[in-house]
Design an enzyme around this catalytic site. Sequence first.
Site, PDB file in Angstrom:
ATOM      1  N   GLU A  18      31.955  -8.701  38.947  1.00 15.49           N
ATOM      2  CA  GLU A  18      30.694  -8.308  38.294  1.00 15.49           C
ATOM      3  C   GLU A  18      30.679  -6.821  37.971  1.00 15.49           C
ATOM      4  O   GLU A  18      31.475  -6.041  38.493  1.00 15.49           O
ATOM      5  CB  GLU A  18      29.498  -8.617  39.208  1.00 15.49           C
ATOM      6  CG  GLU A  18      28.935 -10.031  39.076  1.00 15.49           C
ATOM      7  CD  GLU A  18      28.146 -10.232  37.784  1.00 15.49           C
ATOM      8  OE1 GLU A  18      28.097  -9.300  36.952  1.00 15.49           O
ATOM      9  OE2 GLU A  18      27.587 -11.324  37.605  1.00 15.49           O
ATOM     10  N   ASN A 153      19.442 -10.618  35.433  1.00 11.93           N
ATOM     11  CA  ASN A 153      20.704 -10.324  34.774  1.00 11.93           C
ATOM     12  C   ASN A 153      20.459  -9.628  33.440  1.00 11.93           C
ATOM     13  O   ASN A 153      19.320  -9.394  33.028  1.00 11.93           O
ATOM     14  CB  ASN A 153      21.515 -11.608  34.555  1.00 11.93           C
ATOM     15  CG  ASN A 153      22.737 -11.670  35.448  1.00 11.93           C
ATOM     16  OD1 ASN A 153      23.524 -10.737  35.484  1.00 11.93           O
ATOM     17  ND2 ASN A 153      22.880 -12.769  36.180  1.00 11.93           N
ATOM     18  N   ASP A 205      24.402 -14.372  31.401  1.00 14.57           N
ATOM     19  CA  ASP A 205      24.745 -13.523  32.542  1.00 14.57           C
ATOM     20  C   ASP A 205      24.740 -12.065  32.097  1.00 14.57           C
ATOM     21  O   ASP A 205      23.927 -11.662  31.283  1.00 14.57           O
ATOM     22  CB  ASP A 205      26.100 -13.963  33.111  1.00 14.57           C
ATOM     23  CG  ASP A 205      26.219 -13.724  34.614  1.00 14.57           C
ATOM     24  OD1 ASP A 205      25.813 -12.649  35.075  1.00 14.57           O
ATOM     25  OD2 ASP A 205      26.734 -14.617  35.324  1.00 14.57           O
TER      26      ASP A 205
END
Length: 294
Positions: A18, A153, A205
Amino acid sequence: MANPSIERIDGVRCTTGESPAWDALARAWHWVDIPAKRIWRLDAAGKTRAWDTPEMPACVAPRARGGLIAGMETGMYDVDLFDNGSVAVTLLGKPEALGEGMRFNDGRTDRQGRFWSGTMFMDMAAAKDVGRLYRYDANGLSAPVVDGLLTQNGLSWSPDGRTMYLSDSHPKSRLVWAFDYDVASGVPSNRRVFANLAGHVGRPDGAVVDADGCYWTCANDAGCLLRFTPSGKLDRRIDVPFAKPSMCTFGGDDLKTLIVTSIVSGKPEDAEWGGAVILLRPGVQGLADAPCAF
């Protein structure tokens, strides 16, 4: 338009990769592997290195003075990575509402260098809308600015900084919102739906805005990146070799390289690429994220 060629970063496989961020001063990328409690770096010479952290890091951004700012399990932290492999973390702020089973998730700086990150309940199956969005600036950690989020997100800002984007990637939401953004105060307003991925593919995302003002989102579970124009129209799709792309950002000296992290899906067909981190050049230029100024 044909898919651009893809370069895989050797020796890297993340369980939950991430928050890639380009540090222009250091000429290096950083990203995290959340459950591994690890921060990765790729420098301009192509060398990778990793540091283990005392708790799960969810998002990072470079600081103007050097080092990183991070949203982690228990709060926002100042993070310094040392050549001997050690890590120093200093708590900057902890939300009162960050209860058991929660952590920070996606994060990014705005055009003025304020750091933003949101929280989530880690057991996504519970579908608890207890996530909140926070700002860190000269006044420290803010009170919640947006609440009622399942899986926060997709933070990014338009080129002029006057539009803020935020998504909820939970399967029960799949929405991207746009806000009017006061660049002087760092206060968003006029929340409205920008894109509903129920009408497309995947879950929205991590994301980034390019120099044309288009919003690139990682379509998690759909194995692709989707680019939306400032009016919310889908105008491009790039397929990637893993099922769960998690976040992307532009970097490199010319800001024309897109780095994409991913999450291990556990599916046999994803065994080779799941958790990989890739670089590609989509033919557009990104914007330099402001380092955290506070």
